[in-house]
Design an enzyme around this catalytic site. Structure first.
Site: not given
Ligand code: TAP
Length: 482
Positions: A184, A236-238, A241, A258, A292, A389
């Site tokens: 997804k 995604g976000s902590t 996670g 991650e 990230c 962050e």
């Molecule tokens: P999230 O809000 O955590 O979203 C990540 C993914 O998870 C999206 O596809 C999101 O869908 C989905 N999601 C949301 N709620 C969920 C749930 N309850 N169960 C399962 N999946 C769910 O993070 P973001 O705002 O997209 O990304 C930013 C974060 O990602 C930052 O904290 C960044 O540091 C981290 N990140 C980490 C890395 C590594 S490698 N460590 C790399 C890139 C990013 P929707 O988008 O549709 O809400």
């Protein structure tokens, strides 16, 4: 500092065909949802609607997992590694052939500058498939343990900052090791994953080996909680996670997470200052700081702090912020209004808590989501902008006097994903790298990625590694593992 005026050099968007609407990619075909709804994917640089995308229902998730299971047991887990590898190589070559199309689509849907999607995201995505294609028939020689075998169906959820690259980090190792996947993409950046689905068709990948379901958080949750999923791979976000870790606790599912980061980029007084300034800029303004492992906390040795700050500000005056499709652009659009609001809120908190805010004097486009590159000085460790962050183009500058103080400050974070060290002294690099609680430590460089190099975090930055031989471990069972 005087800068050249550049005429606009826009990349043509005619190289990519965006459909007005997209179904779900299940069992090798684009299909309509059963009971789901739809949402719009918007270009963050113009707020133009790019396409209508399906929001998968629980029944759709069920169908996708069933398609992955059938493909796993009937075809993919039985295929020789050498044959699986051929498909990965084929996908890698198609990604290279269609690189321009992917780069333009990624910049439109995500807002990142074409220079980055063209030179970083797409070539690295292809490199991940080449690299893992090479492992597919050599898993028995990868020191993974006795008799490495696939795990089964993998549920994969990725964020919006590197949509195609994160997809390749997830799909390439899973397929190389004989697993099938349901992935997804993030709600705001689904289009490159849907174009990747076309690549799977073009490569004649057996139906069901890769399934792409679009949707928001609820779809991601339904996927990771689905009982037919054997392993979860999440970036995604902590916060999300942790929710996933809670939801799968007590099940047989394996997981790699991650998560976020708040990296220290540490500049010593003997560092080559001009190179270090480039490294600082790359560390926090690459991809609008939506990274990230971004070097969002700058730790500068006190004796050179003023000189570094002066050079950094002069350099930031030369950054071009604007149209992501213009090849001259350095900093593109913020990915969504929601993310812009979060950055704005944290920057306000920085001012309210007493840090000094500075931005270069650049004009921002009238439409879309934008934020000026921003530097905070006078930051203390307790400030929110030093702890949380921001995931945007915002740098917090702190100072230190001794290496031990630099280590203590760098490690003073709940995260532990990456760090940077700038010094001429090799022995200091090795000592520092040993002390820093970070999954990746760069020395005299920053944000360097290679598929052969494992990437992942400590503490609240997650667990498991992606890339390299270590990344394969998460996708295999060995010995007597059930
Ligand atoms: P999230 O809000 O955590 O979203 C990540 C993914 O998870 C999206 O596809 C999101 O869908 C989905 N999601 C949301 N709620 C969920 C749930 N309850 N169960 C399962 N999946 C769910 O993070 P973001 O705002 O997209 O990304 C930013 C974060 O990602 C930052 O904290 C960044 O540091 C981290 N990140 C980490 C890395 C590594 S490698 N460590 C790399 C890139 C990013 P929707 O988008 O549709 O809400």
């Amino acid at each position: 500092m005087a800068t050249f005026e550049y005429a606009p050099a826009p990349e043509s968007r005619a190289v990519v065909d965006i459909a007005s609407s997209y179904g779900l990619f299940i069992g090798g075909q684009f299909v309509d949802s059963r009971g789901g709804s739809s949402f719009k994917s918007v270009s963050p640089s113009t707020e133009e609607v790019l396409a209508e995308v399906t929001e998968a229902s629980a029944e759709d998730v069920d169908r996708a997992v069933a398609a992955a299971r059938t493909a796993y047991s009937r075809v993919w887990s039985r295929m020789s590694g050498a044959d699986r590898g051929k498909y990965l190589f084929r996908i890698a070559r198609i990604l290279q052939e269609r690189a321009r199309e992917f780069a333009v689509l990624e910049s439109l849907d995500n807002g990142k500058p074409i220079r980055e999607s063209r030179d970083v995201d797409v070539p690295l995505a292809a490199a991940h498939f080449f690299y893992h294609g090479g492992w597919a028939d050599k898993l028995g020689h990868a020191s993974l343990g006795p008799d490495p075998r696939p795990i089964g169906v993998v549920g994969q959820v990725i964020p919006w900052n590197f949509p195609l690259l994160m997809l390749s980090w997830k799909i390439a190792p899973a397929l190389a090791t004989g697993n099938t996947v349901v992935l997804k993409p993030a709600e705001t950046t689904p289009l490159s994953a849907l174009l990747f689905a076309e690549v799977c068709q073009q490569a004649d990948l057996p139906p069901g080996v890769v399934n792409i379901i679009t949707g928001a958080g609820a779809t991601g949750q339904a996927l990771v909680e689905h009982e037919g999923v054997d392993k979860v791979a999440f970036t995604g976000s902590t916060a999300v996670g942790k929710a996933i870790a809670r939801s799968i606790a007590g099940t047989r599912k394996r997981a790699t997470l991650e998560l976020g980061g708040k990296a220290a980029n540490i500049i010593f007084d003997d560092a080559a200052v001009d190179q270090a300034v480039e490294g600082i800029v790359n560390g926090i303004f690459f991809n609008q700081g939506h990274v990230c492992c971004a070097g969002s906390r700058l730790l500068v040795q006190e004796s050179v702090a003023e000189a570094v700050e002066t050079k950094l500000k002069a350099r930031l005056e030369t950054l071009r912020v604007g149209d992501p499709l213009d090849k001259n652009t350095d900093v593109g659009a913020i990915n969504s209004r929601e993310q812009l609001d979060r950055i704005t809120e944290l920057v306000q908190a920085g001012e309210d808590e007493g840090a000094t805010r500075w931005s270069p004097d650049c004009e921002l486009p009238a439409n879309g989501f934008w934020f000026r590159p921003t530097v905070f000085t006078g930051v203390s460790q307790a400030h929110r902008i030093a702890q949380e962050e921001i995931f945007g183009p915002v740098l917090s500058v702190l100072t230190f006097r001794t290496p031990a103080e630099a280590v203590a400050k760098a490690n003073n974070t709940p995260y532990g994903l990456s760090a940077g060290i700038w010094t001429e002294k090799g022995s200091r690099i090795l000592w520092m790298a040993d002390q820093l609680r970070a999954g990746v430590v760069w020395a005299n460089t920053f944000n360097k990625f290679d598929p052969s190099s494992p990437f992942g975090g400590y503490k609240e930055s997650g667990y498991g590694r992606e890339g390299g031989r270590h990344g394969l471990e998460a996708y295999v069972r060995t010995g007597a593992d059930g």
